[in-house]
Write a protein that holds these residues in place. Structure first.
Motif, PDB file in Angstrom:
ATOM      1  N   SER A  83     -86.875 -15.889  65.731  1.00 48.15           N
ATOM      2  CA  SER A  83     -87.598 -17.152  65.802  1.00 48.15           C
ATOM      3  C   SER A  83     -88.363 -17.252  67.104  1.00 48.15           C
ATOM      4  O   SER A  83     -89.483 -17.721  67.155  1.00 48.15           O
ATOM      5  CB  SER A  83     -86.613 -18.319  65.647  1.00 48.15           C
ATOM      6  N   ASN A  84     -87.742 -16.786  68.222  1.00 47.57           N
ATOM      7  CA  ASN A  84     -88.421 -16.835  69.501  1.00 47.57           C
ATOM      8  C   ASN A  84     -89.557 -15.835  69.568  1.00 47.57           C
ATOM      9  O   ASN A  84     -90.568 -16.071  70.206  1.00 47.57           O
ATOM     10  CB  ASN A  84     -87.420 -16.546  70.629  1.00 47.57           C
ATOM     11  N   ALA A  85     -89.347 -14.700  68.864  1.00 47.99           N
ATOM     12  CA  ALA A  85     -90.374 -13.662  68.915  1.00 47.99           C
ATOM     13  C   ALA A  85     -91.540 -13.957  68.003  1.00 47.99           C
ATOM     14  O   ALA A  85     -92.559 -13.301  68.070  1.00 47.99           O
ATOM     15  CB  ALA A  85     -89.765 -12.316  68.526  1.00 47.99           C
ATOM     16  N   GLY A  86     -91.400 -14.951  67.138  1.00 51.08           N
ATOM     17  CA  GLY A  86     -92.407 -15.184  66.110  1.00 51.08           C
ATOM     18  C   GLY A  86     -93.607 -15.982  66.566  1.00 51.08           C
ATOM     19  O   GLY A  86     -94.435 -16.348  65.761  1.00 51.08           O
ATOM     20  N   ASN A  87     -93.719 -16.307  67.869  1.00 46.70           N
ATOM     21  CA  ASN A  87     -94.866 -17.080  68.326  1.00 46.70           C
ATOM     22  C   ASN A  87     -96.135 -16.278  68.143  1.00 46.70           C
ATOM     23  O   ASN A  87     -96.242 -15.150  68.613  1.00 46.70           O
ATOM     24  CB  ASN A  87     -94.657 -17.416  69.810  1.00 46.70           C
ATOM     25  N   PRO A  88     -97.129 -16.805  67.443  1.00 40.03           N
ATOM     26  CA  PRO A  88     -98.339 -16.032  67.160  1.00 40.03           C
ATOM     27  C   PRO A  88     -99.042 -15.527  68.404  1.00 40.03           C
ATOM     28  O   PRO A  88     -99.686 -14.496  68.378  1.00 40.03           O
ATOM     29  CB  PRO A  88     -99.221 -17.010  66.382  1.00 40.03           C
ATOM     30  N   GLN A  89     -98.948 -16.258  69.512  1.00 42.49           N
ATOM     31  CA  GLN A  89     -99.668 -15.857  70.714  1.00 42.49           C
ATOM     32  C   GLN A  89     -98.776 -15.149  71.713  1.00 42.49           C
ATOM     33  O   GLN A  89     -99.220 -14.751  72.775  1.00 42.49           O
ATOM     34  CB  GLN A  89    -100.294 -17.101  71.373  1.00 42.49           C
ATOM     35  N   GLY A  90     -97.480 -15.031  71.361  1.00 44.34           N
ATOM     36  CA  GLY A  90     -96.582 -14.296  72.238  1.00 44.34           C
ATOM     37  C   GLY A  90     -96.170 -15.054  73.477  1.00 44.34           C
ATOM     38  O   GLY A  90     -95.692 -14.460  74.437  1.00 44.34           O
ATOM     39  N   ASP A  91     -96.344 -16.375  73.577  1.00 41.96           N
ATOM     40  CA  ASP A  91     -95.954 -17.127  74.761  1.00 41.96           C
ATOM     41  C   ASP A  91     -94.711 -17.942  74.462  1.00 41.96           C
ATOM     42  O   ASP A  91     -94.030 -17.719  73.483  1.00 41.96           O
ATOM     43  CB  ASP A  91     -97.105 -18.020  75.243  1.00 41.96           C
ATOM     44  N   ASP A  92     -94.403 -18.924  75.294  1.00 37.05           N
ATOM     45  CA  ASP A  92     -93.169 -19.682  75.168  1.00 37.05           C
ATOM     46  C   ASP A  92     -93.322 -20.925  74.323  1.00 37.05           C
ATOM     47  O   ASP A  92     -92.371 -21.678  74.149  1.00 37.05           O
ATOM     48  CB  ASP A  92     -92.653 -20.078  76.563  1.00 37.05           C
ATOM     49  N   GLU A  93     -94.524 -21.199  73.804  1.00 42.01           N
ATOM     50  CA  GLU A  93     -94.699 -22.405  73.004  1.00 42.01           C
ATOM     51  C   GLU A  93     -94.205 -22.177  71.590  1.00 42.01           C
ATOM     52  O   GLU A  93     -93.976 -21.063  71.155  1.00 42.01           O
ATOM     53  CB  GLU A  93     -96.183 -22.790  72.990  1.00 42.01           C
ATOM     54  N   LEU A 147     -98.751  -9.367  67.528  1.00 43.52           N
ATOM     55  CA  LEU A 147     -97.941  -8.849  66.419  1.00 43.52           C
ATOM     56  C   LEU A 147     -97.159  -7.610  66.828  1.00 43.52           C
ATOM     57  O   LEU A 147     -96.022  -7.408  66.385  1.00 43.52           O
ATOM     58  CB  LEU A 147     -98.832  -8.546  65.216  1.00 43.52           C
ATOM     59  N   ARG A 148     -97.760  -6.767  67.664  1.00 40.63           N
ATOM     60  CA  ARG A 148     -97.021  -5.603  68.164  1.00 40.63           C
ATOM     61  C   ARG A 148     -95.804  -6.053  68.967  1.00 40.63           C
ATOM     62  O   ARG A 148     -94.715  -5.485  68.843  1.00 40.63           O
ATOM     63  CB  ARG A 148     -97.938  -4.737  69.033  1.00 40.63           C
ATOM     64  N   LYS A 149     -96.001  -7.083  69.796  1.00 38.42           N
ATOM     65  CA  LYS A 149     -94.880  -7.598  70.592  1.00 38.42           C
ATOM     66  C   LYS A 149     -93.802  -8.198  69.685  1.00 38.42           C
ATOM     67  O   LYS A 149     -92.602  -7.984  69.896  1.00 38.42           O
ATOM     68  CB  LYS A 149     -95.385  -8.653  71.576  1.00 38.42           C
ATOM     69  N   MET A 150     -94.234  -8.958  68.680  1.00 39.92           N
ATOM     70  CA  MET A 150     -93.263  -9.526  67.737  1.00 39.92           C
ATOM     71  C   MET A 150     -92.459  -8.424  67.055  1.00 39.92           C
ATOM     72  O   MET A 150     -91.234  -8.490  66.966  1.00 39.92           O
ATOM     73  CB  MET A 150     -93.989 -10.356  66.678  1.00 39.92           C
ATOM     74  N   LYS A 151     -93.155  -7.404  66.582  1.00 45.92           N
ATOM     75  CA  LYS A 151     -92.488  -6.300  65.888  1.00 45.92           C
ATOM     76  C   LYS A 151     -91.480  -5.619  66.804  1.00 45.92           C
ATOM     77  O   LYS A 151     -90.345  -5.339  66.408  1.00 45.92           O
ATOM     78  CB  LYS A 151     -93.534  -5.295  65.403  1.00 45.92           C
ATOM     79  N   GLN A 152     -91.881  -5.378  68.049  1.00 49.44           N
ATOM     80  CA  GLN A 152     -90.974  -4.712  68.992  1.00 49.44           C
ATOM     81  C   GLN A 152     -89.758  -5.575  69.304  1.00 49.44           C
ATOM     82  O   GLN A 152     -88.626  -5.077  69.370  1.00 49.44           O
ATOM     83  CB  GLN A 152     -91.728  -4.383  70.282  1.00 49.44           C
ATOM     84  N   ASP A 153     -89.980  -6.880  69.478  1.00 47.94           N
ATOM     85  CA  ASP A 153     -88.858  -7.781  69.774  1.00 47.94           C
ATOM     86  C   ASP A 153     -87.851  -7.810  68.621  1.00 47.94           C
ATOM     87  O   ASP A 153     -86.634  -7.804  68.843  1.00 47.94           O
ATOM     88  CB  ASP A 153     -89.376  -9.197  70.035  1.00 47.94           C
ATOM     89  N   VAL A 154     -88.346  -7.863  67.398  1.00 48.85           N
ATOM     90  CA  VAL A 154     -87.449  -7.885  66.247  1.00 48.85           C
ATOM     91  C   VAL A 154     -86.689  -6.570  66.124  1.00 48.85           C
ATOM     92  O   VAL A 154     -85.486  -6.554  65.850  1.00 48.85           O
ATOM     93  CB  VAL A 154     -88.245  -8.181  64.958  1.00 48.85           C
ATOM     94  N   GLU A 155     -87.374  -5.445  66.362  1.00 42.82           N
ATOM     95  CA  GLU A 155     -86.705  -4.142  66.298  1.00 42.82           C
ATOM     96  C   GLU A 155     -85.605  -4.048  67.361  1.00 42.82           C
ATOM     97  O   GLU A 155     -84.498  -3.576  67.079  1.00 42.82           O
ATOM     98  CB  GLU A 155     -87.726  -3.025  66.501  1.00 42.82           C
ATOM     99  N   ASN A 156     -85.920  -4.502  68.579  1.00 41.52           N
ATOM    100  CA  ASN A 156     -84.918  -4.450  69.651  1.00 41.52           C
ATOM    101  C   ASN A 156     -83.715  -5.323  69.314  1.00 41.52           C
ATOM    102  O   ASN A 156     -82.559  -4.938  69.549  1.00 41.52           O
ATOM    103  CB  ASN A 156     -85.543  -4.901  70.970  1.00 41.52           C
ATOM    104  N   GLN A 157     -83.984  -6.503  68.787  1.00 44.85           N
ATOM    105  CA  GLN A 157     -82.886  -7.399  68.436  1.00 44.85           C
ATOM    106  C   GLN A 157     -82.039  -6.811  67.317  1.00 44.85           C
ATOM    107  O   GLN A 157     -80.808  -6.909  67.319  1.00 44.85           O
ATOM    108  CB  GLN A 157     -83.429  -8.759  68.024  1.00 44.85           C
ATOM    109  N   GLN A 158     -82.721  -6.163  66.344  1.00 42.64           N
ATOM    110  CA  GLN A 158     -82.002  -5.549  65.237  1.00 42.64           C
ATOM    111  C   GLN A 158     -81.097  -4.434  65.744  1.00 42.64           C
ATOM    112  O   GLN A 158     -79.956  -4.292  65.314  1.00 42.64           O
ATOM    113  CB  GLN A 158     -83.001  -4.999  64.209  1.00 42.64           C
TER     114      GLN A 158
END
Length: 734
Positions: A300-310, A271-282
C-alpha cells in the motif's frame, strides 16, 4: 411483490427470458444465437462481457447501480445487453488478435500511421525497441495496458455507433443512458491531477468521456498539455469509430500510442520503484515467515503513483493500485510476479472500468456504408435520457453559470390535447415480470413445503420386514430449468393427441354414470325391451340406471427407474405414458400423482413428478427428468404410493405401475421380492386401492406373474387410450 429485491428480480428466470427474447430479435436473422446469463456479484468490478458461450452481465455493476429506479436499471441492463450484442455482431476479433501478436514482436499492424514527422518516427522506433527489450518489463507492460485500453475505448465507440444506428429503440436508449452515467463516473480533470493520476491515465479517461458522451468533465476549465492532446486525437477517434474496417482502429491506437509516448515514459520510474518495493517486501515476508498482511501493508505504501509520501491516487472504479498484488502474497507467486501484478493493478486502477472485450475469433456481419446516426436524432435521444435521469434522481449536473438572462413577458398555455410521452413500456414490462416472479416465489415456497411433507410421510410409513432398515428419500424439483420446458414442448404435441382421445372416451363413460340412462342388449333381466324382440341372440332385456353422483376418482402412476429400464426404450415409453396420463387427468380434473423410484444399497430414492397438492402448474415439465438410474426396491416405493392413495379422499383409487418386473436391490430380489409385491397388492386392494401393472413387450410374463390380472402392454402407445378407457370403465364404482 413488495418483497422482491432488485437483485432477485434482475437475476430471475423471467427477466433473463425477457433479455433473451429481445436479444434474439436482434441476432436471429444473422443466425447467431446468443445465450444471456445474469449474475449477482456486487464485489466484482466486472460490468459485462461476451465469450463463446454467450453474454454475461453483472446486474450489480457500478453503472446500473448508479441509477435510482428499477425501470431505469432495466433500461441500463438492456443497454449493456445491446452493447454486448454489438460486439458479437460487429467486432472483428481476428484483426485485434493480429494487432497484439504483431505488437508483441515490436511491429505495428497493419502498418505504421502515414505521414509521420521526424519526431513521431523517432517515437515509433523507440516504442518498437521498448517492446523488444526483455531486460525491462515496465515499458512494454505500460504500452500493452495502454493499447488494450485504447482498443476497448475505440471498439466500444464503434459498436455503440453501429447499435444506435441499427436499433434506435430500446437498445439505443439503454446504451445512451449507460454512456451518460459511465462518463459521469470519471473524475473531473483537476481532481485527477490533484490525486496524482498518471498523465496518460488522465488522457485515457478523457477519451472515454469523449467517446461515450461527446464531451469531457472539465468543471475547473483546465487548459494545458493533456487537454491539447485530447483535441489532437479527436479527429482520429471520430473517423475510426465510424469506419467498418477494424484495421482503422488499430492504426488509431498506434497513432495515439506514438502521440503519448513521452507522456507514457513519465510513469516508468515510479512503477519500477513500486515493483522493486513489492518484490523486496515479498522476499522479506518469505524469509521471515511473515503473514501476508505485512506484505500487503508495504504494498500500500509502495503503490503511490509518484513514488512520494502522499496518498496514492483514488481510481475511478474503486480498486486501488495494489488491489491485485495482495492476492499473490500467500506463496502462490514469486516476488517478480507479485511486483508485476502490483504494476498492472496500479495502471488498471486509474482508468474507469470498461466492459471486457469479447474473447474468441468471431467475424463481423457484412456491412456496406458508413456508420452514422443522424446527429439531431442522437442529440434528441441524449437529451431525453438526460431529462429522465434528472427527473428520476432529482438532481442537476454541476456546471459553471454566469448569472441569469432576463426575458420579457411570458405566457402559460394549457394543452388539453397532450396524449402522454409514450414512455410506458419499461414500467409495464417490469410490472408483468414482477407479478410472474412474485407468483413463482410463492409457488416455490409452497413446493418446498410439499417436499418436506412428502419426506415426513415417507419417514412415518412402516415398510414391513422385507424393507427393515432402509432409508427413503423423496426428491422433488422446486426449480424447473428452461431446458426441461423446451424438451416437453418439443415432444408433447403428438402425445397430447392421445390424451384427447382418452379424454373423449372417459368423458362419455363418466357422463353415462352421472346422468343415468337405459342399458339395453342384456341376456337376462326383469324387463323386456320391446324394440329388441326381433333379435335371435337372446339380448332382449333392458335395465334403467338411476343418475349417480359425480365419480370422485384419484389416479397414481408409479414408474420403475432402474437401470434395466433403459433397454428397449422402456423408460422412453414410460415417460410418454406419464405425459399422456398426466394431461388426461389434469384436463378432466382428476387428482393425479406420478412418482418414479430407484434404489442402491438399501437407499431408496423416490422422485415426485406430479403431486396431489402441487400448486405451481409445472408438474408436466418435471416428467422430463424421468430416466433410468440404478437398482429398484419396488415394494418400498409401491407401499409409499399406495399409502398416499389410501389417505386421499376419493371414492375410486387406481394405482398404475410401469415396470420391467425385475425387483433388485441388496437382499431384495427373486421370488421373495415378488412375493412381497403380491402381498402389498393384496393388502391395499382390501383397503380400496386398485393396483394394475403395465409393461413393455417381453416383460409381460414377469409382470403377470407378480401382479396378476389387469395387465397393460404399453409397447404401442396408440393403443393406450383404448386400454386405459376399458380399465377405468371396468373399475369405476357401480
Amino acid at each position: 411483490m413488495s418483497k422482491i429485491s432488485d437483485r432477485e428480480f434482475f437475476t430471475s428466470r423471467a427477466y433473463r427470458g425477457y433479455l433473451t427474447d429481445i436479444t434474439e430479435s436482434a441476432t436471429k436473422k444473422y443466425r447467431r444465437p446468443i445465450r444471456v446469463t445474469l449474475f449477482d456479484a456486487s464485489e466484482d468490478p466486472t460490468v459485462a462481457y461476451t465469450d463463446y458461450s454467450g453474454i454475461y452481465i453483472n446486474v450489480c455493476n457500478h453503472i446500473t447501480e448508479s441509477v435510482p429506479s428499477r425501470e431505469l436499471k432495466s433500461i441500463s441492463l438492456e443497454g449493456l445487453n445491446g452493447h454486448e450484442i454489438g460486439h458479437n455482431l460487429y467486432t472483428d476479433m481476428r484483426v485485434w488478435e493480429r494487432y497484439f501478436d504483431r505488437l508483441a514482436k515490436g511491429q505495428f499492424y497493419p502498418n505504421p500511421p502515414h505521414s509521420l514527422d521526424g519526431t513521431q518516427a523517432l517515437y515509433a522506433d523507440e516504442i518498437k525497441a521498448a517492446l523488444l527489450d526483455d531486460s525491462d518489463d515496465i515499458p512494454k507492460t505500460v504500452l500493452f495496458q495502454a493499447a488494450k485500453t485504447l482498443e476497448n475505448i475505440l471498439e466500444d465507440g464503434y459498436v455503440d455507433a453501429r447499435m444506435i444506428s441499427a436499433f434506435p429503440g430500446r437498445f439505443a436508449r439503454g446504451i445512451m443512458l449507460n454512456n451518460l452515467r459511465f462518463s459521469e463516473t470519471v473524475p473531473e480533470i483537476q481532481t485527477m491531477l490533484n490525486e496524482r493520476y498518471y498523465d496518460h491515465s488522465i488522457i485515457m479517461n478523457l477519451l472515454i468521456q469523449y467517446v461515450r458522451s461527446g464531451e469531457v468533465n472539465n468543471l475547473s476549465e483546465y487548459t494545458g498539455e493533456l487537454m491539447d492532446k485530447l483535441l489532437e486525437f479527436i479527429p482520429t477517434v471520430d473517423e475510426c469509430i465510424r469506419d467498418e474496417d477494424a484495421r482503422s482502429r488499430c492504426t488509431a491506437v498506434t497513432s495515439i500510442l506514438i502521440g503519448i509516448w513521452p507522456i507514457l515514459q513519465r510513469c516508468f520510474d515510479p512503477l519500477r520503484k513500486m515493483k522493486q518495493d513489492v518484490e523486496n517486501q515479498q522476499k522479506a515476508n518469505t524469509s521471515n515467515n511473515q503473514s501476508p498482511a505485512g506484505g500487503q501493508q508495504s504494498q500500500s505504501n509502495a503503490g503511490n503513483p509518484q513514488g512520494d509520501d502522499e496518498d496514492g491516487a483514488s481510481p475511478a472504479n474503486g480498486a486501488g493500485p495494489t488491489a491485485g498484488a495482495a492476492e499473490n502474497t500467500e506463496g502462490q507467486a514469486t516476488p517478480e510476479e507479485a511486483g508485476m501484478e502490483a504494476v498492472i493493478s496500479a495502471l488498471a486502477g486509474q482508468v474507469a472500468k470498461l466492459a471486457e472485450m469479447p474473447s474468441g475469433s468471431n467475424t463481423p456481419i457484412p456491412f456496406n456504408g458508413v456508420v452514422a446516426m443522424d446527429e439531431e436524432e442522437k442529440q434528441q435521444l441524449m437529451e431525453a435520457v438526460s431529462r429522465v435521469l434528472s427527473e428520476e434522481t432529482a438532481r442537476i449536473a454541476s456546471r459553471v453559470t454566469q448569472g441569469f438572462e432576463q426575458g420579457e413577458g411570458g405566457t402559460v398555455t394549457y394543452n388539453t390535447g397532450y396524449a402522454g410521452s409514450g414512455y410506458g413500456d419499461a414500467a409495464s414490462d417490469t410490472q408483468r415480470m414482477l407479478e410472474e416472479m412474485a407468483e413463482a416465489q410463492v409457488y416455490e415456497a409452497m413446493e418446498e413445503e410439499l417436499s418436506e411433507e412428502l419426506q415426513r410421510e415417507a419417514d412415518s410409513i412402516s415398510y414391513g420386514n422385507a424393507h427393515r432398515g432402509i432409508h427413503v428419500t423423496v426428491n422433488r424439483m422446486v426449480h424447473i430449468d428452461q431446458e426441461m420446458i423446451d424438451s416437453y414442448n418439443a415432444i408433447a404435441p403428438e402425445l397430447l393427441q392421445l390424451s384427447k382421445r382418452l379424454q373423449r372416451s372417459i368423458r362419455s363413460v363418466l357422463t353415462d354414470k352421472r346422468q343415468g340412462g337405459k342399458q339395453t342388449g342384456l341376456l337376462a333381466g326383469k324387463r323386456l325391451n320391446q324394440h329388441a324382440l326381433y333379435r335371435d341372440d337372446g339380448r332382449v332385456f333392458c335395465n334403467s340406471r338411476l343418475p349417480t353422483e359425480p365419480i370422485n376418482l384419484a389416479v397414481a402412476l408409479l414408474v420403475d427407474e432402474s437401470g434395466s429400464m433403459c433397454g428397449s426404450d422402456r423408460i422412453t415409453r414410460a415417460r410418454a405414458t406419464a405425459i399422456v396420463v398426466h394431461d388426461f387427468c389434469e384436463k378432466l380434473g382428476i387428482p393425479v400423482m406420478i412418482m418414479g423410484h430407484t434404489a442402491s444399497s438399501r437407499m431408496v430414492d423416490l422422485y415426485s413428478y406430479a403431486a396431489f397438492d402441487s400448486v405451481d402448474r409445472n408438474d408436466r415439465y418435471r416428467l422430463m427428468d424421468m430416466s433410468a438410474r440404478w437398482c429398484n426396491r419396488d415394494g418400498a416405493a409401491l407401499r409409499f404410493v399406495a399409502e398416499k392413495l389410501v389417505k386421499y379422499p376419493a371414492d375410486a383409487k387406481m394405482l398404475l405401475i410401469i415396470s420391467d418386473g425385475q425387483p433388485n436391490d441388496d437382499d431384495y430380489g427373486g421370488s421373495a421380492a415378488e412375493a412381497d409385491l403380491r402381498g402389498i397388492k393384496l393388502e391395499y386392494s382390501r383397503r380400496g386401492v386398485q393396483i394394475f401393472a403395465a409393461a413393455i413387450g417381453t416383460d409381460r410374463d414377469r409382470i403377470e406373474r407378480i401382479y396378476g390380472n389387469g395387465y397393460l402392454d404399453i409397447s404401442d402407445l396408440n393403443q393406450l387410450p383404448i386400454m386405459l378407457t376399458q380399465l377405468i370403465a371396468r373399475n369405476l364404482p357401480k
